[in-house]
Design a protein around this motif. Structure first.
Motif, PDB file in Angstrom:
ATOM      1  N   VAL A  12       0.856  -1.179   0.000  1.00 19.06           N
ATOM      2  CA  VAL A  12       0.000   0.000   0.000  1.00 19.06           C
ATOM      3  C   VAL A  12       0.895   1.232   0.000  1.00 19.06           C
ATOM      4  O   VAL A  12       1.852   1.321   0.768  1.00 19.06           O
ATOM      5  N   ARG A  13       0.574   2.155  -0.894  1.00 19.81           N
ATOM      6  CA  ARG A  13       1.341   3.407  -1.008  1.00 19.81           C
ATOM      7  C   ARG A  13       0.380   4.539  -1.326  1.00 19.81           C
ATOM      8  O   ARG A  13      -0.785   4.306  -1.662  1.00 19.81           O
ATOM      9  N   LEU A  70      -4.896   6.270  -1.240  1.00 17.05           N
ATOM     10  CA  LEU A  70      -3.970   5.145  -1.169  1.00 17.05           C
ATOM     11  C   LEU A  70      -4.285   4.154  -2.280  1.00 17.05           C
ATOM     12  O   LEU A  70      -5.445   3.997  -2.660  1.00 17.05           O
ATOM     13  N   ALA A  72      -3.233   0.030  -3.582  1.00 13.28           N
ATOM     14  CA  ALA A  72      -2.577  -1.238  -3.281  1.00 13.28           C
ATOM     15  C   ALA A  72      -2.026  -1.781  -4.586  1.00 13.28           C
ATOM     16  O   ALA A  72      -2.726  -1.777  -5.610  1.00 13.28           O
ATOM     17  N   TRP A  82      -7.932   0.753  -4.319  1.00 10.13           N
ATOM     18  CA  TRP A  82      -7.837   2.179  -4.013  1.00 10.13           C
ATOM     19  C   TRP A  82      -8.708   2.490  -2.803  1.00 10.13           C
ATOM     20  O   TRP A  82      -9.796   1.943  -2.649  1.00 10.13           O
ATOM     21  N   LEU A 118      -5.772  -2.174   2.451  1.00  9.11           N
ATOM     22  CA  LEU A 118      -6.113  -0.751   2.294  1.00  9.11           C
ATOM     23  C   LEU A 118      -6.820  -0.206   3.531  1.00  9.11           C
ATOM     24  O   LEU A 118      -6.506   0.893   3.997  1.00  9.11           O
ATOM     25  N   GLU A 121      -4.295   0.152   6.452  1.00 11.37           N
ATOM     26  CA  GLU A 121      -3.418   1.327   6.324  1.00 11.37           C
ATOM     27  C   GLU A 121      -4.203   2.615   6.544  1.00 11.37           C
ATOM     28  O   GLU A 121      -3.701   3.568   7.150  1.00 11.37           O
ATOM     29  N   SER A 122      -5.448   2.657   6.094  1.00 12.23           N
ATOM     30  CA  SER A 122      -6.292   3.845   6.321  1.00 12.23           C
ATOM     31  C   SER A 122      -6.506   4.050   7.818  1.00 12.23           C
ATOM     32  O   SER A 122      -6.361   5.171   8.328  1.00 12.23           O
TER      33      SER A 122
END
Length: 181
Positions: A12-13, A70, A72, A82, A118, A121-122
């Motif tokens: 994830v970025r 974000l 993936a 996304w 996702l 990470e959120s």
């Protein structure tokens, strides 16, 4: 009986402008798949990836105020999901709570852990920012998404919002989850 896709490693970025076309493809196909039978089919059929990508580029260029996009990527670097998260929107006002505005996964990768990565990470980013709660809206009839969020610790908080698509009511329910921020 088909087996779910294998769980593959995802990275994830933060989204880049160059990701807009792929994100729009994922988003439009996601709507057309997940909302079949919940929204008017002509509306879903008319959704256009190119127009969505243009809109997404414009939104992405002016997004700020704590909104994070974000993506993936799979092991080959292909964008497969996304998410967009930021301050909770209460009408035009922004609050101290976080809101997951969107989370979509390539339809061929459903069940492979992309959405979990996702969402994880959120949540992490919102906790790091000190937000105490994350909210999101989901279509009332979207039982698959509702189960996904419930497994991740979200629960409906009683709020409902009317959403109308081409004259057809498509009600949404709000989900909430406390954060450890």
């Amino acid at each position: 009986m088909s087996l779910p896709p294998a769980r593959l490693p995802v990275r994830v970025r933060e989204m880049a402008l160059a990701d807009c076309d792929r994100v729009s493809r994922i988003r439009v196909r996601g709507w057309q798949t997940a909302y079949r039978g919940l929204m008017p089919q002509p509306y879903l059929d008319a959704m256009d990836v190119t127009a969505d990508a243009e809109r997404r580029r414009a939104l992405f260029a002016r997004t700020s105020d704590g909104v994070v996009h974000l993506v993936a990527e799979d092991e080959s670097g292909e964008v497969v999901g996304w998410a967009c998260v930021g301050p909770y929107r209460d009408g035009e006002a922004r609050t101290a709570d976080a809101e997951l505005y969107a989370l979509y996964v390539d339809t061929g990768r459903s069940g492979a852990g992309v959405g979990q990565a996702l969402l994880g990470e959120s949540v992490r980013r919102c906790e790091t920012a000190g937000q105490a709660r994350m909210l999101l809206w989901v279509l009332k009839g979207n039982t698959r998404a509702r189960r996904f969020y419930e497994r991740a610790g979200f629960a409906p908080d009683g709020a409902e919002e009317p959403f109308v698509v081409e004259g057809v009511p498509v009600p949404e329910v709000r989900y909430a989850r406390p954060l450890s921020g």
